[in-house]
Design an enzyme around this catalytic site. Structure first.
Site, PDB file in Angstrom:
ATOM      1  N   ASP A 131      44.665  43.263  -4.288  1.00  0.00           N
ATOM      2  CA  ASP A 131      43.684  42.376  -3.847  1.00  0.00           C
ATOM      3  C   ASP A 131      42.548  42.775  -3.349  1.00  0.00           C
ATOM      4  O   ASP A 131      42.410  43.785  -2.603  1.00  0.00           O
ATOM      5  CB  ASP A 131      44.475  41.564  -2.586  1.00  0.00           C
ATOM      6  CG  ASP A 131      43.687  40.337  -2.368  1.00  0.00           C
ATOM      7  OD1 ASP A 131      43.109  39.717  -3.152  1.00  0.00           O
ATOM      8  OD2 ASP A 131      44.055  39.660  -1.163  1.00  0.00           O
ATOM      9  N   HIS A 138      32.490  35.649   2.930  1.00  0.00           N
ATOM     10  CA  HIS A 138      33.849  35.972   3.650  1.00  0.00           C
ATOM     11  C   HIS A 138      33.418  37.229   4.356  1.00  0.00           C
ATOM     12  O   HIS A 138      33.633  37.410   5.658  1.00  0.00           O
ATOM     13  CB  HIS A 138      34.811  36.006   2.570  1.00  0.00           C
ATOM     14  CG  HIS A 138      36.309  36.435   3.279  1.00  0.00           C
ATOM     15  ND1 HIS A 138      36.752  35.588   4.035  1.00  0.00           N
ATOM     16  CD2 HIS A 138      37.126  37.527   2.998  1.00  0.00           C
ATOM     17  CE1 HIS A 138      38.023  36.293   4.583  1.00  0.00           C
ATOM     18  NE2 HIS A 138      37.928  37.465   3.917  1.00  0.00           N
ATOM     19  N   GLU A 205      44.377  31.860   2.291  1.00  0.00           N
ATOM     20  CA  GLU A 205      43.347  32.274   1.840  1.00  0.00           C
ATOM     21  C   GLU A 205      42.851  31.737   0.490  1.00  0.00           C
ATOM     22  O   GLU A 205      43.932  31.817  -0.479  1.00  0.00           O
ATOM     23  CB  GLU A 205      43.157  33.799   1.857  1.00  0.00           C
ATOM     24  CG  GLU A 205      42.742  34.409   3.206  1.00  0.00           C
ATOM     25  CD  GLU A 205      42.466  36.024   3.220  1.00  0.00           C
ATOM     26  OE1 GLU A 205      42.406  36.487   4.084  1.00  0.00           O
ATOM     27  OE2 GLU A 205      43.018  36.670   2.012  1.00  0.00           O
ATOM     28  N   GLU A 207      41.934  32.190  -3.202  1.00  0.00           N
ATOM     29  CA  GLU A 207      41.430  33.257  -3.874  1.00  0.00           C
ATOM     30  C   GLU A 207      41.772  32.954  -5.563  1.00  0.00           C
ATOM     31  O   GLU A 207      42.487  31.798  -5.940  1.00  0.00           O
ATOM     32  CB  GLU A 207      42.364  34.426  -3.806  1.00  0.00           C
ATOM     33  CG  GLU A 207      42.186  34.960  -2.323  1.00  0.00           C
ATOM     34  CD  GLU A 207      42.767  36.457  -1.947  1.00  0.00           C
ATOM     35  OE1 GLU A 207      42.812  37.226  -2.969  1.00  0.00           O
ATOM     36  OE2 GLU A 207      42.966  36.624  -1.109  1.00  0.00           O
ATOM     37  N   ASP A 239      46.586  33.747  -0.826  1.00  0.00           N
ATOM     38  CA  ASP A 239      46.818  35.100  -0.135  1.00  0.00           C
ATOM     39  C   ASP A 239      47.269  34.899   1.446  1.00  0.00           C
ATOM     40  O   ASP A 239      46.669  35.031   2.345  1.00  0.00           O
ATOM     41  CB  ASP A 239      45.912  36.158  -0.252  1.00  0.00           C
ATOM     42  CG  ASP A 239      46.026  37.360   0.534  1.00  0.00           C
ATOM     43  OD1 ASP A 239      47.579  37.699   0.623  1.00  0.00           O
ATOM     44  OD2 ASP A 239      45.251  38.273   0.864  1.00  0.00           O
ATOM     45  N   ARG A 243      47.310  36.775  10.689  1.00  0.00           N
ATOM     46  CA  ARG A 243      45.959  37.377  11.514  1.00  0.00           C
ATOM     47  C   ARG A 243      46.594  38.344  12.801  1.00  0.00           C
ATOM     48  O   ARG A 243      45.835  39.358  12.742  1.00  0.00           O
ATOM     49  CB  ARG A 243      44.892  36.471  11.600  1.00  0.00           C
ATOM     50  CG  ARG A 243      44.516  35.415  10.559  1.00  0.00           C
ATOM     51  CD  ARG A 243      44.032  36.325   9.561  1.00  0.00           C
ATOM     52  NE  ARG A 243      43.261  35.459   8.679  1.00  0.00           N
ATOM     53  CZ  ARG A 243      42.862  35.959   7.396  1.00  0.00           C
ATOM     54  NH1 ARG A 243      42.911  37.217   7.072  1.00  0.00           N
ATOM     55  NH2 ARG A 243      42.154  35.272   6.519  1.00  0.00           N
ATOM     56  N   GLN A 246      48.201  41.247  11.375  1.00  0.00           N
ATOM     57  CA  GLN A 246      47.134  42.020  10.481  1.00  0.00           C
ATOM     58  C   GLN A 246      46.126  42.694  11.204  1.00  0.00           C
ATOM     59  O   GLN A 246      45.970  44.031  10.951  1.00  0.00           O
ATOM     60  CB  GLN A 246      46.408  40.897   9.465  1.00  0.00           C
ATOM     61  CG  GLN A 246      45.251  41.589   8.591  1.00  0.00           C
ATOM     62  CD  GLN A 246      44.307  40.504   8.068  1.00  0.00           C
ATOM     63  OE1 GLN A 246      44.699  39.536   8.002  1.00  0.00           O
ATOM     64  NE2 GLN A 246      43.541  41.109   7.301  1.00  0.00           N
ATOM     65  N   LYS A 259      50.305  41.043   5.479  1.00  0.00           N
ATOM     66  CA  LYS A 259      50.087  40.299   4.273  1.00  0.00           C
ATOM     67  C   LYS A 259      51.204  40.372   3.113  1.00  0.00           C
ATOM     68  O   LYS A 259      51.108  39.903   2.057  1.00  0.00           O
ATOM     69  CB  LYS A 259      48.890  41.248   3.587  1.00  0.00           C
ATOM     70  CG  LYS A 259      47.494  41.093   4.069  1.00  0.00           C
ATOM     71  CD  LYS A 259      46.695  39.767   3.755  1.00  0.00           C
ATOM     72  CE  LYS A 259      45.390  39.816   4.171  1.00  0.00           C
ATOM     73  NZ  LYS A 259      44.571  38.744   3.593  1.00  0.00           N
ATOM     74  N   THR A 263      52.756  35.404  -1.072  1.00  0.00           N
ATOM     75  CA  THR A 263      51.608  35.112  -1.693  1.00  0.00           C
ATOM     76  C   THR A 263      51.955  34.162  -2.985  1.00  0.00           C
ATOM     77  O   THR A 263      52.626  34.380  -3.643  1.00  0.00           O
ATOM     78  CB  THR A 263      50.945  36.291  -2.352  1.00  0.00           C
ATOM     79  OG1 THR A 263      50.839  37.388  -1.425  1.00  0.00           O
ATOM     80  CG2 THR A 263      49.646  36.090  -3.375  1.00  0.00           C
ATOM     81  N   GLU A 371      37.774  32.210   9.269  1.00  0.00           N
ATOM     82  CA  GLU A 371      36.283  31.937   9.388  1.00  0.00           C
ATOM     83  C   GLU A 371      35.884  30.591  10.029  1.00  0.00           C
ATOM     84  O   GLU A 371      35.154  30.583  10.928  1.00  0.00           O
ATOM     85  CB  GLU A 371      35.800  31.610   8.018  1.00  0.00           C
ATOM     86  CG  GLU A 371      35.806  33.040   7.059  1.00  0.00           C
ATOM     87  CD  GLU A 371      35.252  33.012   5.846  1.00  0.00           C
ATOM     88  OE1 GLU A 371      34.177  32.316   5.574  1.00  0.00           O
ATOM     89  OE2 GLU A 371      36.181  33.157   4.994  1.00  0.00           O
TER      90      GLU A 371
END
Length: 431
Positions: A131, A138, A205, A207, A239, A243, A246, A259, A263, A371
């Site tokens: 990844d 971002h 996320e 992606e 993904d 948080r 992480q 993570k 996925t 975000e």
């Protein structure tokens, strides 16, 4: 490019597309390779067994005897382009090869399967998953959330000069529609204590990712101008990210348990040829870059202009989250592969390579809640897709939320769309 098969105007799967997938039906047959066309799946094993591809010059056992796309993907881009042309000739309304499928009622009945009767599987056996972190907006927004006022080049000095990445967990990559349980792990709490329990800040996320077709030998790098020969096709990817887990574990060595739990990828692999008309330039950067020669390719339009729409379903209602775009990157897939293999790392058929989050400059274009909510501090209001249905607020994902990504592009000439199907997953309560 009109087909004798009825294709709805809003379908993802026109003759311009012809993406590959792996499907199964009720009965004793194992999963097999198919092509999406309109509301049907074209069973490639039927066509291959009947000799439709015999003159193309590749091992048809890679289609007839396999339950993943790996062996066929390894045949190379030249073979894939020839097979694609043959399929278009078979399926076009005005075709010289109509007798091979359109006018052969027996073969037609065996080869065309209604899409609403199939189960989709993970299209490739994934040996490795990488990844990247190449989304400009971002990176800039996350840097400011993590350390207000900081620039991304302060947190990651090499960000503009090489494609940054981490090696992910391939065993937890799942096909769209697979639910997963909220992960558990070590998380910090406000009083400075550490607790072990369910993730409290679960995120998505948006992606974009490619599957590797032809690999490279151990110790041999892939040149940037030859890198597209090694790409089989593209999928949408979510993904999912824990948080709190992480950010507690990542500062020393990068992502791990935050993570590795799930996925999601879309089930249909869209070939490079289908995306050729939608090429564009990667994003410009706000500062001067120092690109090494091995990252400088001849092809300037090496990214794609594909909007990806993210929605959330909660309490039987769907809400708009964001619209991102695959062009929100500062490096292309050829540059990613060139950097990935610079030191001699071998890529293999089925390896998954992703972009990282594809956020745009505004909150409505942000590809994750981290975000949109400034790390969960400012809950974000999601508006219902149906008029008059109100809104909901989210800081992060709640149990039983379903997140889905969709992407579709067209040349606007009425000859069909190129889409990916749905990339979705549902959050179940922690075990």
């Amino acid at each position: 490019m009109a087909s004798w098969i009825e294709i709805k105007e809003d379908s993802d799967f026109s003759l311009r597309n012809l993406p590959y997938g792996v499907f199964s039906t009720d009965g004793p047959k194992p999963p097999r390779i198919g092509i999406a066309i309109g509301d049907h799946v074209l069973d490639m094993s039927v066509l291959a067994a009947d000799g439709v591809f015999d003159d193309i010059g590749f091992d048809v056992k890679t289609i007839t005897g396999e339950t993943t796309l790996n062996s066929y993907a390894a045949q190379g881009k030249d073979v894939h382009s020839k097979v694609r042309k043959r399929l278009q000739d078979l399926l076009e309304k005005e075709t010289k090869l109509g007798s091979l499928l359109r006018d052969n009622q027996g073969r037609r009945a065996r080869a065309l399967v209604p899409m609403n009767s199939v189960k989709m599987h993970l299209p490739m056996a994934i040996g490795d998953y990488t990844d990247f972190f190449i989304g400009l907006h971002h990176a800039v927004i996350c840097a400011d959330v993590i350390k207000p006022g900081a620039k991304i080049e302060q947190l990651c000095p090499c960000f503009y000069n090489l494609p940054v990445a981490y090696n992910g967990r391939a065993s937890s990559v799942v096909v769209s529609g697979t639910p997963f349980h909220r992960p558990r792990g070590q998380v910090p709490v406000e009083n400075g204590q550490i607790v072990s329990g369910p993730c409290r800040k679960l995120d998505f996320e948006v992606e974009f990712a490619c599957f590797i077709g032809k690999g490279n030998a151990f110790g041999q790098e892939i040149k940037v101008d030859q890198a597209e020969e090694h790409i089989f096709g593209f999928v949408l990817m979510n993904d999912w990210s824990a948080r709190d887990i992480q950010f507690y574990e990542a500062p020393m060595m990068g992502p791990f348990n935050g993570k590795s739990f799930c996925t999601s990828v879309s089930p249909w692999v869209v070939p490079l040829d289908a995306l050729e008309p939608f090429r564009t330039l990667p994003s410009e950067t706000p500062m001067k870059r120092l690109l090494a020669d091995y990252l400088t390719g001849k092809k300037t339009k090496s990214a794609y202009n594909i909007p990806i729409k993210a929605t959330l379903e909660a309490n039987s209602e769907r809400y708009d989250i964001a619209t991102c775009n695959t062009n929100n990157v500062i490096f292309s897939f050829p540059q990613m592969l060139a950097h990935h293999t610079r030191g001699g790392c071998p890529l293999r058929p089925g390896d998954l390579v992703a972009t990282g989050t594809l956020s745009g400059p505004t909150k409505a274009e942000s590809g994750c809640f981290f975000e949109q909510t400034r790390g969960g501090k400012e809950p974000y209001e999601l508006k219902a897709l149906k008029m008059g249905k109100g809104s909901v607020q989210r800081g992060f994902l709640e149990d039983n939320d379903t997140v889905e990504f969709r992407a579709q592009v067209s040349l606007g000439d009425g000859l069909g769309n190129v889409g990916f199907g749905v990339c979705g997953g549902k959050v179940l309560p922690a075990l």
